[in-house]
Design a protein around this motif. Structure first.
Motif, PDB file in Angstrom:
ATOM      1  N   ARG A 223     128.171 -82.546  14.288  1.00 27.71           N
ATOM      2  CA  ARG A 223     128.582 -81.825  15.594  1.00 27.71           C
ATOM      3  C   ARG A 223     129.110 -80.661  15.380  1.00 27.71           C
ATOM      4  O   ARG A 223     128.712 -79.659  16.033  1.00 27.71           O
ATOM      5  CB  ARG A 223     129.372 -82.974  16.321  1.00 27.71           C
ATOM      6  N   GLN A 224     129.861 -80.478  14.491  1.00 24.43           N
ATOM      7  CA  GLN A 224     130.332 -79.252  14.223  1.00 24.43           C
ATOM      8  C   GLN A 224     129.373 -78.382  13.662  1.00 24.43           C
ATOM      9  O   GLN A 224     129.386 -77.133  14.199  1.00 24.43           O
ATOM     10  CB  GLN A 224     131.672 -79.244  13.114  1.00 24.43           C
ATOM     11  N   LEU A 225     128.728 -78.559  12.856  1.00 24.48           N
ATOM     12  CA  LEU A 225     127.406 -77.605  12.365  1.00 24.48           C
ATOM     13  C   LEU A 225     126.631 -77.293  13.467  1.00 24.48           C
ATOM     14  O   LEU A 225     126.277 -76.000  13.634  1.00 24.48           O
ATOM     15  CB  LEU A 225     126.719 -78.242  11.448  1.00 24.48           C
ATOM     16  N   ALA A 226     126.102 -78.421  14.409  1.00 23.93           N
ATOM     17  CA  ALA A 226     125.377 -78.000  15.600  1.00 23.93           C
ATOM     18  C   ALA A 226     126.047 -76.860  16.544  1.00 23.93           C
ATOM     19  O   ALA A 226     125.376 -76.140  17.001  1.00 23.93           O
ATOM     20  CB  ALA A 226     125.040 -79.154  16.320  1.00 23.93           C
ATOM     21  N   GLN A 227     127.425 -77.003  16.743  1.00 23.91           N
ATOM     22  CA  GLN A 227     128.053 -76.109  17.516  1.00 23.91           C
ATOM     23  C   GLN A 227     128.193 -74.849  17.096  1.00 23.91           C
ATOM     24  O   GLN A 227     127.873 -73.969  17.665  1.00 23.91           O
ATOM     25  CB  GLN A 227     129.288 -76.895  17.964  1.00 23.91           C
ATOM     26  N   ALA A 228     128.377 -74.705  15.801  1.00 29.11           N
ATOM     27  CA  ALA A 228     128.375 -73.291  15.146  1.00 29.11           C
ATOM     28  C   ALA A 228     126.958 -72.701  15.183  1.00 29.11           C
ATOM     29  O   ALA A 228     126.846 -71.560  15.190  1.00 29.11           O
ATOM     30  CB  ALA A 228     128.841 -73.434  13.761  1.00 29.11           C
ATOM     31  N   HIS A 229     125.863 -73.686  14.724  1.00 31.05           N
ATOM     32  CA  HIS A 229     124.543 -73.068  14.879  1.00 31.05           C
ATOM     33  C   HIS A 229     124.067 -72.550  16.173  1.00 31.05           C
ATOM     34  O   HIS A 229     123.507 -71.402  16.340  1.00 31.05           O
ATOM     35  CB  HIS A 229     123.644 -74.020  14.376  1.00 31.05           C
ATOM     36  N   SER A 230     124.749 -73.282  17.260  1.00 31.91           N
ATOM     37  CA  SER A 230     124.197 -72.898  18.599  1.00 31.91           C
ATOM     38  C   SER A 230     124.856 -71.282  19.004  1.00 31.91           C
ATOM     39  O   SER A 230     124.349 -70.567  19.407  1.00 31.91           O
ATOM     40  CB  SER A 230     124.856 -73.917  19.505  1.00 31.91           C
ATOM     41  N   ARG A 231     126.159 -71.253  18.401  1.00 32.87           N
ATOM     42  CA  ARG A 231     126.768 -70.002  18.757  1.00 32.87           C
ATOM     43  C   ARG A 231     126.263 -68.793  17.840  1.00 32.87           C
ATOM     44  O   ARG A 231     126.110 -67.762  18.329  1.00 32.87           O
ATOM     45  CB  ARG A 231     128.388 -70.056  18.060  1.00 32.87           C
ATOM     46  N   LEU A 232     125.592 -69.100  16.641  1.00 32.08           N
ATOM     47  CA  LEU A 232     124.964 -68.090  15.727  1.00 32.08           C
ATOM     48  C   LEU A 232     123.576 -67.601  16.791  1.00 32.08           C
ATOM     49  O   LEU A 232     123.145 -66.648  16.586  1.00 32.08           O
ATOM     50  CB  LEU A 232     124.585 -68.572  14.477  1.00 32.08           C
ATOM     51  N   GLN A 233     122.735 -68.853  16.945  1.00 28.08           N
ATOM     52  CA  GLN A 233     121.589 -68.615  17.755  1.00 28.08           C
ATOM     53  C   GLN A 233     121.930 -67.878  19.119  1.00 28.08           C
ATOM     54  O   GLN A 233     121.078 -66.709  19.303  1.00 28.08           O
ATOM     55  CB  GLN A 233     121.111 -69.954  18.179  1.00 28.08           C
TER      56      GLN A 233
END
Length: 383
Positions: free
Chosen positions: A119-129
């Motif tokens: 979940r943390q990785l997905a949220q960080a990835h979403s911000r990067l995207q």
């Protein structure tokens, strides 16, 4: 009555065992009434639908599936175009509380450390995207300035993920998940976030591959990742040898050998030049190669046929996994040597593995594999 009671107990025991071999994903998804929720397995061959559920007004759902037996598996929950990633290690119950729209970022998870990290990785990835899209749409950033800005942004993200997630627990399913992330762009197709040929990314790949192979030796995911890393390491060494160009094919024919001195399974050093007086098959090998077994059988046939007449095999392994090499060569009758750095390949300009050379009784190189049509005939000639 006694027989009926015993039968009932047996049925209950079987049912209990069956329940014990399942995992459960349950919870609620707000704002998704009258929608269908799907559960998929993110298998190596593609997305596989496992189950679906109609969501009522309360948004409650519950899925139970057979637990993975060889290692962690990745799953996906989908409502409309919203995807939520789940990792399952064994028989566990994972509780998801999500809300539409934006379920993929707007959710909480309980019952699984790996799923929380995902979940943390997905949220960080979403911000990067989102930041990537903003940079690509910024009219004031053009050409190399945009490229440099994106590269800096991506490197910062990857360094953070490698340090705080992948290197923290490389044996985890969330470390594996991190390596599978991709990044979409406005002007070119989506690409992997982590590139194996990048030196820092490569270390992350190798850490996860090594740990997964050790922790989950029966896992197809572990073997696929490990083989990918092995192929990449081999390709790196071949590329380095090509750049060095220390020895071209013209110099191979009818020239003195370039001496090697490498350790065997017991750590004893063996010089190639010490085999003067014998015909030598100098062989460069990778035991992690899927075709290694068949090739070793062919070498065994040659050895059994010609060894008594003066043939010796000096086999150099450049496997990155020394434990794999030790297990593979333990029962081999010829000289099995280990070159962790692959320097011997560079010295002999080995560009493709496996590769071999023939050396005559006077320690002179005769031919390499590409110059040999009939290996038996060549060995007979030199003997």
């Amino acid at each position: 009555m006694k027989k009926i009671a015993l039968l009932l107990l047996a049925v209950l025991a079987i049912a209990s065992c069956q329940r014990g071999n399942t995992f459960t994903v349950e919870g609620t998804i707000e704002g998704a009434a009258d929608s269908t929720l799907y559960l998929y397995n993110r298998s190596l061959s593609g997305i596989v639908l496992l189950d679906s559920a109609h969501l009522a007004a309360d948004g409650q759902f519950r899925f139970s599936q057979p637990a993975p037996t060889t290692g962690p598996e990745l799953y996906v929950l989908r409502v409309n175009n919203q995807w939520l990633n789940v990792a399952v290690d064994s028989t566990e119950t994972i509780t998801i509380k999500a809300a539409m729209p934006g379920m993929a970022q707007n959710y909480q998870v309980e019952g699984s450390h790996n799923c929380e990290m995902i979940r943390q990785l997905a949220q960080a990835h979403s911000r990067l995207q989102q930041r990537v899209f903003e940079v690509e749409q910024n009219a004031s950033l053009m050409g190399q300035t945009m490229v440099d800005s994106l590269a800096t942004m991506l490197r910062q993200y990857k360094d953070s993920v490698i340090l705080n997630y992948i290197f923290r627990e490389p044996q985890s399913s969330y470390a594996y998940f991190a390596l599978s992330q991709t990044l979409s762009h406005l002007y070119w197709p989506a690409a992997s976030v982590f590139e194996m040929r990048d030196s820092l990314d490569g270390r992350a790949y190798r850490a996860v591959a090594t740990c997964w192979k050790e922790y989950y030796p029966q896992s197809e995911r572990a073997m696929q990742l490990y083989n990918m890393v092995e192929r990449d390491i081999t390709n790196e060494r071949i590329a380095a040898a090509r750049q060095q160009r220390l020895l071209d094919e013209d110099r191979i024919v009818m020239s003195d050998i370039i001496d090697l001195e490498l350790p065997d399974l017991q750590g004893h050093q063996h010089k190639l030049s010490d085999l003067r007086g014998q015909v030598v098959l100098l062989d460069f090998h990778v035991f992690a190669n899927p075709e290694s077994g068949a090739r070793i059988l062919k070498l065994r046939e040659l050895y059994d046929r010609y060894h008594a007449r003066g043939l010796e095999i000096y086999q150099v392994s450049i496997d990155s996994d020394v434990h794999l090499w030790k297990q593979a060569v333990e029962a081999l009758p010829w000289l099995s040597l280990y070159d962790a750095e692959g320097e011997s390949c560079m010295r002999y300009n080995v560009q493709v593995l496996p590769e071999f050379f023939l050396i005559d009784r006077n320690n002179a190189l005769q031919k390499r594999s590409s110059q040999i049509d009939d290996l038996d005939k060549e060995i007979e000639r030199l003997l």
